[in-house]
Design a protein around this motif. Structure first.
Motif, PDB file in Angstrom:
ATOM      1  N   LEU A 307      26.161 -30.948  -4.815  1.00  0.00           N
ATOM      2  CA  LEU A 307      26.341 -30.618  -6.235  1.00  0.00           C
ATOM      3  C   LEU A 307      25.256 -29.664  -6.714  1.00  0.00           C
ATOM      4  CD1 LEU A 307      27.260 -34.178  -7.590  1.00  0.00           C
ATOM      5  CD2 LEU A 307      28.810 -32.224  -7.362  1.00  0.00           C
ATOM      6  N   GLU A 308      24.031 -29.897  -6.254  1.00  0.00           N
ATOM      7  CA  GLU A 308      22.916 -29.028  -6.651  1.00  0.00           C
ATOM      8  C   GLU A 308      23.134 -27.601  -6.151  1.00  0.00           C
ATOM      9  OE1 GLU A 308      18.067 -28.744  -6.029  1.00  0.00           O
ATOM     10  OE2 GLU A 308      19.115 -30.614  -5.561  1.00  0.00           O
ATOM     11  N   LYS A 309      23.551 -27.453  -4.892  1.00  0.00           N
ATOM     12  CA  LYS A 309      23.750 -26.120  -4.306  1.00  0.00           C
ATOM     13  C   LYS A 309      24.962 -25.392  -4.896  1.00  0.00           C
ATOM     14  CE  LYS A 309      21.916 -27.540   0.223  1.00  0.00           C
ATOM     15  NZ  LYS A 309      22.290 -27.851   1.625  1.00  0.00           N
ATOM     16  N   SER A 310      25.915 -26.150  -5.408  1.00  0.00           N
ATOM     17  CA  SER A 310      27.160 -25.533  -5.883  1.00  0.00           C
ATOM     18  C   SER A 310      26.949 -24.638  -7.095  1.00  0.00           C
ATOM     19  CB  SER A 310      28.184 -26.615  -6.231  1.00  0.00           C
ATOM     20  OG  SER A 310      27.796 -27.302  -7.420  1.00  0.00           O
ATOM     21  N   GLY A 311      25.953 -24.960  -7.905  1.00  0.00           N
ATOM     22  CA  GLY A 311      25.705 -24.193  -9.113  1.00  0.00           C
ATOM     23  C   GLY A 311      26.645 -24.510 -10.264  1.00  0.00           C
ATOM     24  N   VAL A 312      27.570 -25.459 -10.082  1.00  0.00           N
ATOM     25  CA  VAL A 312      28.532 -25.778 -11.145  1.00  0.00           C
ATOM     26  C   VAL A 312      27.982 -26.877 -12.043  1.00  0.00           C
ATOM     27  CG1 VAL A 312      30.436 -25.182  -9.593  1.00  0.00           C
ATOM     28  CG2 VAL A 312      29.767 -27.581  -9.870  1.00  0.00           C
ATOM     29  N   VAL A 342      18.560 -30.307 -11.795  1.00  0.00           N
ATOM     30  CA  VAL A 342      19.900 -29.967 -12.299  1.00  0.00           C
ATOM     31  C   VAL A 342      20.009 -30.181 -13.809  1.00  0.00           C
ATOM     32  CG1 VAL A 342      20.989 -30.499 -10.090  1.00  0.00           C
ATOM     33  CG2 VAL A 342      20.815 -32.296 -11.843  1.00  0.00           C
ATOM     34  N   ALA A 343      18.889 -30.453 -14.448  1.00  0.00           N
ATOM     35  CA  ALA A 343      18.903 -30.687 -15.898  1.00  0.00           C
ATOM     36  C   ALA A 343      19.556 -29.513 -16.614  1.00  0.00           C
ATOM     37  CB  ALA A 343      17.482 -30.895 -16.407  1.00  0.00           C
ATOM     38  N   GLY A 344      20.429 -29.813 -17.543  1.00  0.00           N
ATOM     39  CA  GLY A 344      21.123 -28.772 -18.288  1.00  0.00           C
ATOM     40  C   GLY A 344      22.533 -28.524 -17.800  1.00  0.00           C
ATOM     41  N   ARG A 345      22.761 -28.673 -16.482  1.00  0.00           N
ATOM     42  CA  ARG A 345      24.128 -28.482 -15.972  1.00  0.00           C
ATOM     43  C   ARG A 345      24.658 -29.718 -15.263  1.00  0.00           C
ATOM     44  NH1 ARG A 345      24.714 -27.530 -10.476  1.00  0.00           N
ATOM     45  NH2 ARG A 345      22.807 -26.986  -9.328  1.00  0.00           N
ATOM     46  N   GLY A 346      23.800 -30.712 -15.045  1.00  0.00           N
ATOM     47  CA  GLY A 346      24.233 -31.936 -14.391  1.00  0.00           C
ATOM     48  C   GLY A 346      23.894 -33.156 -15.233  1.00  0.00           C
ATOM     49  N   LEU A 347      24.869 -34.042 -15.413  1.00  0.00           N
ATOM     50  CA  LEU A 347      24.666 -35.271 -16.167  1.00  0.00           C
ATOM     51  C   LEU A 347      24.878 -36.447 -15.230  1.00  0.00           C
ATOM     52  CD1 LEU A 347      24.210 -36.614 -18.956  1.00  0.00           C
ATOM     53  CD2 LEU A 347      26.688 -36.509 -19.296  1.00  0.00           C
ATOM     54  N   VAL A 424      29.089 -27.483   3.011  1.00  0.00           N
ATOM     55  CA  VAL A 424      30.547 -27.439   2.931  1.00  0.00           C
ATOM     56  C   VAL A 424      31.001 -27.984   1.578  1.00  0.00           C
ATOM     57  CG1 VAL A 424      32.689 -28.337   3.921  1.00  0.00           C
ATOM     58  CG2 VAL A 424      30.818 -27.621   5.430  1.00  0.00           C
ATOM     59  N   LEU A 425      30.384 -29.082   1.170  1.00  0.00           N
ATOM     60  CA  LEU A 425      30.745 -29.703  -0.102  1.00  0.00           C
ATOM     61  C   LEU A 425      30.472 -28.762  -1.272  1.00  0.00           C
ATOM     62  CD1 LEU A 425      31.723 -32.246  -1.603  1.00  0.00           C
ATOM     63  CD2 LEU A 425      29.351 -33.014  -1.663  1.00  0.00           C
ATOM     64  N   SER A 426      29.329 -28.080  -1.228  1.00  0.00           N
ATOM     65  CA  SER A 426      28.969 -27.193  -2.344  1.00  0.00           C
ATOM     66  C   SER A 426      29.983 -26.071  -2.502  1.00  0.00           C
ATOM     67  CB  SER A 426      27.563 -26.622  -2.140  1.00  0.00           C
ATOM     68  OG  SER A 426      27.524 -25.724  -1.045  1.00  0.00           O
ATOM     69  N   ARG A 427      30.458 -25.516  -1.365  1.00  0.00           N
ATOM     70  CA  ARG A 427      31.449 -24.441  -1.439  1.00  0.00           C
ATOM     71  C   ARG A 427      32.780 -24.955  -1.981  1.00  0.00           C
ATOM     72  NH1 ARG A 427      28.934 -22.963   3.469  1.00  0.00           N
ATOM     73  NH2 ARG A 427      30.521 -24.073   4.686  1.00  0.00           N
ATOM     74  N   ALA A 428      33.181 -26.151  -1.525  1.00  0.00           N
ATOM     75  CA  ALA A 428      34.457 -26.723  -1.985  1.00  0.00           C
ATOM     76  C   ALA A 428      34.432 -26.989  -3.483  1.00  0.00           C
ATOM     77  CB  ALA A 428      34.745 -28.013  -1.221  1.00  0.00           C
ATOM     78  N   VAL A 429      33.314 -27.525  -3.956  1.00  0.00           N
ATOM     79  CA  VAL A 429      33.168 -27.830  -5.383  1.00  0.00           C
ATOM     80  C   VAL A 429      33.227 -26.545  -6.204  1.00  0.00           C
ATOM     81  CG1 VAL A 429      31.532 -28.640  -7.122  1.00  0.00           C
ATOM     82  CG2 VAL A 429      31.923 -30.004  -5.064  1.00  0.00           C
ATOM     83  N   ALA A 430      32.489 -25.537  -5.781  1.00  0.00           N
ATOM     84  CA  ALA A 430      32.448 -24.271  -6.525  1.00  0.00           C
ATOM     85  C   ALA A 430      33.806 -23.575  -6.506  1.00  0.00           C
ATOM     86  CB  ALA A 430      31.367 -23.359  -5.943  1.00  0.00           C
ATOM     87  N   ASP A 431      34.482 -23.612  -5.352  1.00  0.00           N
ATOM     88  CA  ASP A 431      35.757 -22.917  -5.227  1.00  0.00           C
ATOM     89  C   ASP A 431      36.838 -23.530  -6.119  1.00  0.00           C
ATOM     90  OD1 ASP A 431      34.684 -21.178  -3.433  1.00  0.00           O
ATOM     91  OD2 ASP A 431      35.603 -22.080  -1.650  1.00  0.00           O
TER      92      ASP A 431
END
Length: 475
Positions: A307-312, A342-347, A424-431
């Protein structure tokens, strides 16, 4: 539709949140149509009925003491307070209510003409036969998953090599011929040992389901038509299978969220809504693994890093220790400094979350889920794309339906002990919240409209519910 003459029905839920809530939602629908209802519950689970009893004061309760069992500590009467292995122990303990129910039935001035009980209470078929009434199985699982469960207990497949957990078991009699490696089959079935009294009781329970008078299932024809038809065929009674889903909370017309049906949380509903209000449409990924799944520390770490790497933007629900002292995944297991980074984009929310309200918010575009059936339906009704991480029970069948057949989701991991690759997870989440998977998002939006149409006046599931009530009235 309302009944001209009252029919009395006994509702008997299995005490696990994922089983109780949809059956209570069905109970609401029956009560709205004029059915006279008694709900059987043990004392510790009585507060769960507060919302429905407030909505329908005419509903009666039958409160019976929870039968003691050596594997269940005193005072714990709900599976959410126990390890996953407690499912079988709970099934065995509840059969001891057979005699108290018979005694209550004999002394009641207006005894029920039917019992609707959970799929894990298959022994109630024999209870109903003894009482001379009809028993209806309620399935909180979908039609494909239930078809696989029936297929297992009907054909009783065995491994050629006892040590081979990857042996594939096929179900050629089920449409689309689903197949799964042994380790993905029902844990309850895989624990079966011929001749063992507990195993034989469990087997007789599932056979009792298949012999019951009728089946009520939390699905709808447009979602699983071929599997609903398959169930009608294998059960041998075309007119006694009712697909009444998606069963929704009573105030489902309010997208801001239904009544609270969980426990405490570290973040208020208002705070969550305010946080989401600040995000753009369909940019947030919601991550939650239901009331029962228990992640390892490795899984939580890789999930958090992904989640952190995804940037979402994301909402991550993690568990706190339960009352019984069994530490669940995610309680203080996220990597050091993760929440600050991730403060600001992650809750991050610990404890209960208002899942339906979150999923229906315009800002949420994807749902990373364990594929429990209630979560699947809630995601479909919300119209969000699904990131599938099935872990056990019926979840592998549900993932088959979502990914291979409906094509409204993608797999990101499989198994209760498997950790995903964070990259792999970060790419799937972002995509999934980008234009990369626009077709998936388009399909799930269309499926949402179909689901909502099914539960509107004149919809397929509303008609089926009316037919169920009409059938109950004939008893």
């Amino acid at each position: 539709m309302a009944l001209t003459a009252k029919i009395h029905v006994l509702i008997f839920p299995y005490p696990a949140q994922g089983h109780m809530l949809p059956l209570l939602d069905l109970t609401h629908q029956l009560a709205t149509r004029g059915v006279s209802i008694t709900i059987l519950v043990t004392p510790k689970n009585l507060p769960i009925l507060d919302p429905i009893l407030s909505e329908h004061p005419s509903i009666k309760t039958l409160v019976l003491p929870f039968p003691p069992h050596p594997s269940i500590p005193p005072g714990l009467e709900n599976v959410k307070d126990l390890p996953i292995q407690a499912f079988v122990s709970m099934m065995c303990a509840l059969r001891e209510l057979h005699r108290p129910i018979v005694d209550w039935f004999g002394s009641h001035p207006d005894p029920p003409a039917a019992i609707i009980s959970d799929m894990f209470l298959g022994w109630t078929h024999h209870l109903a036969v003894e009482l001379g009434i009809k028993r209806f199985e309620f399935s909180p699982s979908g039609a494909l998953a239930l078809s696989v469960i029936y297929g297992l207990w009907w054909s009783m497949p065995k491994k050629d090599d006892p040590s081979d957990e990857s042996q594939v078991v096929s179900f050629p009699e089920i449409p689309n011929c689903p197949k799964y490696p042994w380790w993905q089959l029902s844990t309850v079935y895989r624990s079966y040992v011929a001749g063992d009294p507990v195993s034989e009781f469990i087997k007789e329970g599932f056979w009792g389901n298949m012999k019951s008078w009728g089946l009520v299932i939390n699905s709808f024809s447009e979602l699983e038509r071929v599997y609903i038809e398959h169930l009608r065929k294998v059960l041998g009674h075309d007119d006694r299978v009712w697909a009444v889903g998606p069963l929704l909370p009573p105030d489902n017309d309010h997208p801001s969220g239904p009544v609270q049906r969980g426990g405490s949380s570290t973040v208020s509903v208002e705070e969550i809504k305010s946080w989401l209000d600040e995000r753009e449409d369909q940019t947030v990924v919601y991550v939650c693994f239901g009331s029962q799944a228990v992640l390892t520390n490795d899984q939580v770490r890789e999930l958090a890093l992904g989640l952190e790497k995804s940037g979402v933007s994301f909402i991550l629900c993690v568990k706190e220790p339960t009352k019984g002292g069994h530490v669940c995944a995610g309680s203080c297991a996220t990597p050091r400094g993760f929440e600050d980074r991730v403060a600001g984009r992650g809750l991050v929310i610990r404890g209960w979350v208002p899942q339906v309200a979150i999923l229906r918010h315009r800002a949420v575009g994807a749902f990373l889920t364990h594929c429990g059936w209630n979560s699947v339906l809630e995601g479909v009704v919300a119209g969000v794309a699904l990131l599938c991480w099935p872990m056990g029970a019926d979840q592998f069948s549900n993932a088959t339906l979502l990914v291979e057949q409906l094509k409204v989701g993608i797999r990101v991991c499989e198994g209760g002990q498997t950790a995903p690759d964070s990259n792999v997870l970060s790419r799937a989440v972002a995509d999934l919240v980008s234009e990369q998977h626009a077709e998936i998002r388009k399909r799930v939006k269309a499926l949402r409209e179909t689901a909502l149409a099914a539960v509107k006046e004149g919809g397929t599931s509303v008609k089926v519910l009316d037919e169920l009530v009409e059938h109950l009235a004939t008893l």
